[in-house]
Design a protein around this motif. Structure first.
Motif, PDB file in Angstrom:
ATOM      1  N   ALA A 250       9.911  35.855  35.224  1.00 49.93           N
ATOM      2  CA  ALA A 250      10.818  36.075  36.367  1.00 49.93           C
ATOM      3  C   ALA A 250      11.251  37.418  35.900  1.00 49.93           C
TER       4      ALA A 250
ATOM      5  N   LYS B 246      16.653  35.446  39.501  1.00 51.64           N
ATOM      6  CA  LYS B 246      15.265  35.322  38.854  1.00 51.64           C
ATOM      7  C   LYS B 246      15.327  34.185  37.717  1.00 51.64           C
ATOM      8  N   THR B 247      16.153  34.117  36.897  1.00 48.73           N
ATOM      9  CA  THR B 247      16.095  32.758  35.650  1.00 48.73           C
ATOM     10  C   THR B 247      16.680  31.641  36.646  1.00 48.73           C
TER      11      THR B 247
ATOM     12  N   TYR C 295      13.998  29.742  39.013  1.00 52.67           N
ATOM     13  CA  TYR C 295      13.114  29.465  38.367  1.00 52.67           C
ATOM     14  C   TYR C 295      13.878  28.035  38.092  1.00 52.67           C
TER      15      TYR C 295
END
Length: 229
Positions: free
Chosen positions: A148, A172-173, A176
């Protein structure tokens, strides 16, 4: 034996706050058997490429990416933070979670949800993510979260919103599909929590002085003297 845990602090540019924050980081590191990693040099140099109102030095916090080969867990902190003496050993928490403090609270709720919409428009839709926007100034991460923090794929010419670095790491986190856990005001007590809390910031484990630059250092000095005298 080498420590597997680290407290990573990025202070590129103005380092005036370190005289209050760094002693508390060192004290906490001794308490929980962790290293303190202080990053002072720029790696991405975005501030010269994209001048303007936004402080692109914030993206230097993604240098954490380079340290997961050495450390299993990293507590990433902004430099305008004080860890109080009563803070527990957060490194004992389940490493499968990303530990943060939500910022979409109080009067900031709708504006932070708008940031979610903006960054999804920029980087791609995440259908199930419409809430849970966290402050990136305090994050307890594990090596599984390393991908991330890779920003080599980010186009900085597009509209990344008002809080660009924070928006990108939130996106991003969630993209994912990492497991997030909100530790609330005690983990990252910001001005957002002052609005919705009846307790003093001095009762928190980690105090984050994000916001007004003119009063920040004054507050840090006062709180440091009160907590560590």
């Amino acid at each position: 034996m080498e420590n597997k845990n680290a407290i990573l602090v990025v202070s590129v540019g103005d380092d005036s706050k370190l005289k209050y924050s760094l002693p508390t980081f060192n004290s906490y590191a001794d308490k929980v058997n962790a290293d303190v990693v202080l990053i002072r040099d720029s790696q991405y140099n975005l501030e010269s490429t994209f001048p303007g109102y936004y402080n692109y030095l914030n993206f230097e916090k993604n240098q954490i990416f380079n340290y997961f080969d050495k450390y299993e867990r990293i507590l990433r902190l902004d430099s305008d933070i004080i860890i109080t003496p009563n803070a527990p050993n957060y490194f004992e928490l389940d490493p499968s979670f990303l530990y943060v403090s939500r910022e979409d609270v109080g009067s900031r709720t709708s504006s932070r949800w708008n940031e979610i919409t903006t960054i999804k428009n920029a980087l791609g839709d995440i259908p199930d993510w419409n809430k849970f926007y966290y402050n990136s100034g305090v994050m307890l991460t594990s090596s599984i979260h390393k991908p991330a923090f890779d920003i080599s794929d980010i186009d900085f010419n597009i509209d990344l919103g008002q809080f660009k670095e924070q928006n990108v790491i939130n996106w991003k986190t969630h993209n994912y599909n990492f497991k997030h856990k909100d530790l609330g005001k005690n983990f990252n007590f910001t001005a957002a929590h002052e609005e919705v809390s009846t307790t003093s910031r001095l009762e928190a484990d980690i105090i984050h002085y994000a916001g007004n630059q003119q009063t920040k250092e004054q507050k840090m000095q006062s709180d440091f003297n009160m907590l560590y005298s």
